[in-house]
Design an enzyme around this catalytic site. Sequence first.
Site, PDB file in Angstrom:
ATOM      1  N   ASP A  44       0.678  -1.256   0.094  1.00  0.00           N
ATOM      2  CA  ASP A  44      -0.139  -0.045   0.056  1.00  0.00           C
ATOM      3  C   ASP A  44       0.873   1.220   0.003  1.00  0.00           C
ATOM      4  O   ASP A  44       0.342   2.301  -0.168  1.00  0.00           O
ATOM      5  CB  ASP A  44      -0.921   0.039   1.117  1.00  0.00           C
ATOM      6  CG  ASP A  44      -0.327   0.001   2.539  1.00  0.00           C
ATOM      7  OD1 ASP A  44       0.741  -0.054   2.607  1.00  0.00           O
ATOM      8  OD2 ASP A  44      -1.251  -0.124   3.489  1.00  0.00           O
ATOM      9  N   GLU A 113      -1.096  -5.075   8.989  1.00  0.00           N
ATOM     10  CA  GLU A 113      -0.147  -4.479   9.841  1.00  0.00           C
ATOM     11  C   GLU A 113      -1.062  -4.497  10.971  1.00  0.00           C
ATOM     12  O   GLU A 113      -2.162  -4.177  11.347  1.00  0.00           O
ATOM     13  CB  GLU A 113      -0.064  -3.072   9.286  1.00  0.00           C
ATOM     14  CG  GLU A 113       0.724  -2.935   8.231  1.00  0.00           C
ATOM     15  CD  GLU A 113       0.951  -1.601   7.821  1.00  0.00           C
ATOM     16  OE1 GLU A 113       0.619  -0.664   8.407  1.00  0.00           O
ATOM     17  OE2 GLU A 113       1.084  -1.253   6.522  1.00  0.00           O
ATOM     18  N   GLU A 180       9.483  -4.018  10.267  1.00  0.00           N
ATOM     19  CA  GLU A 180       9.760  -2.760   9.354  1.00  0.00           C
ATOM     20  C   GLU A 180      10.496  -1.803  10.442  1.00  0.00           C
ATOM     21  O   GLU A 180       9.995  -1.716  11.591  1.00  0.00           O
ATOM     22  CB  GLU A 180       8.793  -2.191   8.824  1.00  0.00           C
ATOM     23  CG  GLU A 180       9.082  -0.770   8.135  1.00  0.00           C
ATOM     24  CD  GLU A 180       8.095  -0.094   7.116  1.00  0.00           C
ATOM     25  OE1 GLU A 180       7.250  -1.085   6.921  1.00  0.00           O
ATOM     26  OE2 GLU A 180       8.108   0.890   6.749  1.00  0.00           O
TER      27      GLU A 180
END
Length: 264
Positions: A44, A113, A180
């Site tokens: 995204d 997420e 991340e």
Amino acid sequence: MAVTINTLRELKQKGEAFSALTSYDSTFAQVVSEAGVDVILIGDSLGMVLQGNDSTLPVTMEHMVYHTSCVAKGNKGSLIMADMPFMSYGTVADALDNAAELMRAGAHMVKLEGTDWMRDTIEALSERGVPVCAHLGLTPQFVNKFGGYKVQGRDDKAAEAMIEHACQLEAAGADIILLECVPAPLAARITQAVKAPVIGIGAGSDTDGQVLVLHDMLGVTPGRKPRFVKNFLAETSSIPEAIEAYAKAVKERTFPAEEHTFKA
Ligand code: KIV
């Protein structure tokens, strides 16, 4: 031979690193897969790199389905992972409907997420045949909760919580964990703690795989270059060569180097 989730598990068992890269269209999907990149992520991040937004929040299911179907047409054997956009998995029912759309569009798995609150969602998807990647650490859909794009897991409490969340999400059925912007020693601990392959971005060299945003590694993203990004086009003479160099550097564990890593 096409890359599947089993290929990635086997690579983890053998201690061999694998590469992932974002793509959003058919032409780049073909170039990326033919360059030997194992996983194509329809991230995204397209909300920022394609649409020019300052976050991923404006990305809709319609956008993700469109770009996933484009990538699926160009792909030549990489595993296709599609991001579930902001609030498309706010409830288990929404997650099932929206993941089904992405799988119909050509995704082989979806990425979500979040932390332990996703357990039921991951279990429901997994039980119904949808492989899941659980994205932890700096989760860009939470930028407003984080108050910016910041390295996560820096203090002991946050680090222990992230390890626990990774284990819980794996137990719920997550097939891949993505980390991340996490200090390298923490990413290494999580990679050891779970059997599932772990993909890192800004998470050091000890994860099982690496991912970058295509536009970042080609050096065309405007603005400040994040520490974890390397411009592979700067050292090569064409886009396919740059992508091949990235896949090779990940395989040989020469990328990421110290300078791309957060120590703590
Ligand atoms: O959206 C995306 O491209 C991602 C990567 C940064 C991992 O989630």
